[in-house]
Design a protein around this motif. Structure first.
Motif, PDB file in Angstrom:
ATOM      1  N   ARG A  56     117.293  95.150  26.038  1.00  0.00           N
ATOM      2  CA  ARG A  56     117.281  93.946  26.891  1.00  0.00           C
ATOM      3  C   ARG A  56     118.288  94.105  28.038  1.00  0.00           C
ATOM      4  O   ARG A  56     117.984  93.799  29.183  1.00  0.00           O
ATOM      5  CB  ARG A  56     117.601  92.711  26.037  1.00  0.00           C
ATOM      6  CG  ARG A  56     117.636  91.413  26.763  1.00  0.00           C
ATOM      7  CD  ARG A  56     116.328  90.938  27.332  1.00  0.00           C
ATOM      8  NE  ARG A  56     115.282  90.838  26.336  1.00  0.00           N
ATOM      9  CZ  ARG A  56     113.993  91.027  26.611  1.00  0.00           C
ATOM     10  NH1 ARG A  56     113.604  91.302  27.829  1.00  0.00           N
ATOM     11  NH2 ARG A  56     113.086  90.932  25.676  1.00  0.00           N
ATOM     12  N   LYS A  57     119.477  94.626  27.713  1.00  0.00           N
ATOM     13  CA  LYS A  57     120.515  94.825  28.732  1.00  0.00           C
ATOM     14  C   LYS A  57     120.040  95.832  29.787  1.00  0.00           C
ATOM     15  O   LYS A  57     120.201  95.609  30.994  1.00  0.00           O
ATOM     16  CB  LYS A  57     121.808  95.305  28.069  1.00  0.00           C
ATOM     17  CG  LYS A  57     122.950  95.482  29.028  1.00  0.00           C
ATOM     18  CD  LYS A  57     124.208  95.933  28.303  1.00  0.00           C
ATOM     19  CE  LYS A  57     125.315  96.222  29.300  1.00  0.00           C
ATOM     20  NZ  LYS A  57     126.479  96.805  28.674  1.00  0.00           N
ATOM     21  N   GLN A  60     117.397  94.274  32.041  1.00  0.00           N
ATOM     22  CA  GLN A  60     118.001  93.364  33.013  1.00  0.00           C
ATOM     23  C   GLN A  60     118.645  94.144  34.153  1.00  0.00           C
ATOM     24  O   GLN A  60     118.541  93.752  35.325  1.00  0.00           O
ATOM     25  CB  GLN A  60     119.027  92.461  32.326  1.00  0.00           C
ATOM     26  CG  GLN A  60     118.390  91.410  31.442  1.00  0.00           C
ATOM     27  CD  GLN A  60     119.394  90.681  30.564  1.00  0.00           C
ATOM     28  OE1 GLN A  60     120.543  91.089  30.435  1.00  0.00           O
ATOM     29  NE2 GLN A  60     118.940  89.597  29.942  1.00  0.00           N
ATOM     30  N   GLN A  63     115.877  95.322  36.414  1.00  0.00           N
ATOM     31  CA  GLN A  63     115.347  94.231  37.244  1.00  0.00           C
ATOM     32  C   GLN A  63     116.299  93.897  38.386  1.00  0.00           C
ATOM     33  O   GLN A  63     115.864  93.624  39.499  1.00  0.00           O
ATOM     34  CB  GLN A  63     115.061  92.996  36.393  1.00  0.00           C
ATOM     35  CG  GLN A  63     113.828  93.164  35.530  1.00  0.00           C
ATOM     36  CD  GLN A  63     113.590  91.989  34.604  1.00  0.00           C
ATOM     37  OE1 GLN A  63     114.528  91.329  34.160  1.00  0.00           O
ATOM     38  NE2 GLN A  63     112.329  91.743  34.303  1.00  0.00           N
ATOM     39  N   ARG A  64     117.596  93.900  38.115  1.00  0.00           N
ATOM     40  CA  ARG A  64     118.583  93.639  39.180  1.00  0.00           C
ATOM     41  C   ARG A  64     118.510  94.707  40.263  1.00  0.00           C
ATOM     42  O   ARG A  64     118.533  94.418  41.450  1.00  0.00           O
ATOM     43  CB  ARG A  64     119.999  93.569  38.602  1.00  0.00           C
ATOM     44  CG  ARG A  64     120.414  92.181  38.177  1.00  0.00           C
ATOM     45  CD  ARG A  64     121.918  92.105  37.956  1.00  0.00           C
ATOM     46  NE  ARG A  64     122.429  93.062  36.985  1.00  0.00           N
ATOM     47  CZ  ARG A  64     122.431  92.881  35.662  1.00  0.00           C
ATOM     48  NH1 ARG A  64     121.955  91.771  35.161  1.00  0.00           N
ATOM     49  NH2 ARG A  64     122.922  93.793  34.863  1.00  0.00           N
TER      50      ARG A  64
END
Length: 197
Positions: A56-57, A60, A63-64
């Motif tokens: 998940r990290k 993210q 995506q950033r």
């Protein structure tokens, strides 16, 4: 499976390569799909909680990075040209990258979509107005010119057209919804009908 698959490369970089086959067999075979995975999906695939957190990290972070990376678009794309004409060129990249990549799709954009894209209300109103005008222009360019309304012998209103018969047979449901509101009767038409009573 392909050793160069973007999901496999991503999982390898995240130290989670052991789950690649599981993800690929379950249809998570591109980064867009993998980015949309939910924690329950990962639990169903048998991935332990500490690896779910790591994945998940990493997702993210990905995506950033992709949201800050400049995405190129074709300035001659019909949507980009329309937005430039409307004075809203600053939203071309945003709309194109969110799936509003043809005029028919852009015609169907709703207030909720514009709000989700963080387009200010004033610009949203301007966009919707320009879309209505554009759609009406397109519709009227396709339509043949009509002769004035005349009275028939039996006192019914008749519309005489100079258009070929094929164009006269246009069904009412072929008129775009946004153009229909501009096809309301004029005062002159109303008085002709009133006189026929």
């Amino acid at each position: 499976f392909d050793e160069n698959n973007e999901v496999l490369v991503f999982l390898r970089d995240a130290g989670l390569e052991q789950y690649a086959l599981c993800f690929l067999r379950s249809g998570f075979d591109d980064l867009e799909t993998l980015a949309a995975i939910e924690d329950t999906d990962m639990k169903d695939l048998g991935i332990p909680a500490f690896h779910i957190m790591r994945l998940r990290k990493r997702l993210q972070e990905l995506q950033r990075q992709s949201s800050h990376a400049p995405t190129e678009y074709d300035a001659n794309h019909p949507v980009a040209l329309f937005l430039d004409d409307a004075g809203l060129a600053q939203y071309a990249k945003q709309l194109l990258s969110n799936g509003f990549d043809d005029m028919d799709t852009l015609y169907d954009i709703e207030d909720a979509d514009l709000k989700d894209l963080n387009i200010p209300r004033g610009h949203a109103l301007k966009l919707k107005k320009r879309l209505r005008e554009h759609q009406l222009r397109e519709y009227t360019q396709d339509e043949p010119p009509y002769a004035p309304v005349t009275m028939a012998a039996n006192h019914r209103v008749a519309l005489q057209s100079r258009a070929p018969l094929a164009a006269q047979r246009r069904l009412p449901n072929q008129i775009p919804a946004s153009a229909a509101m501009y096809l309301l009767p004029t005062e002159q038409m109303k008085s002709a009908v009133e006189r026929s009573w």
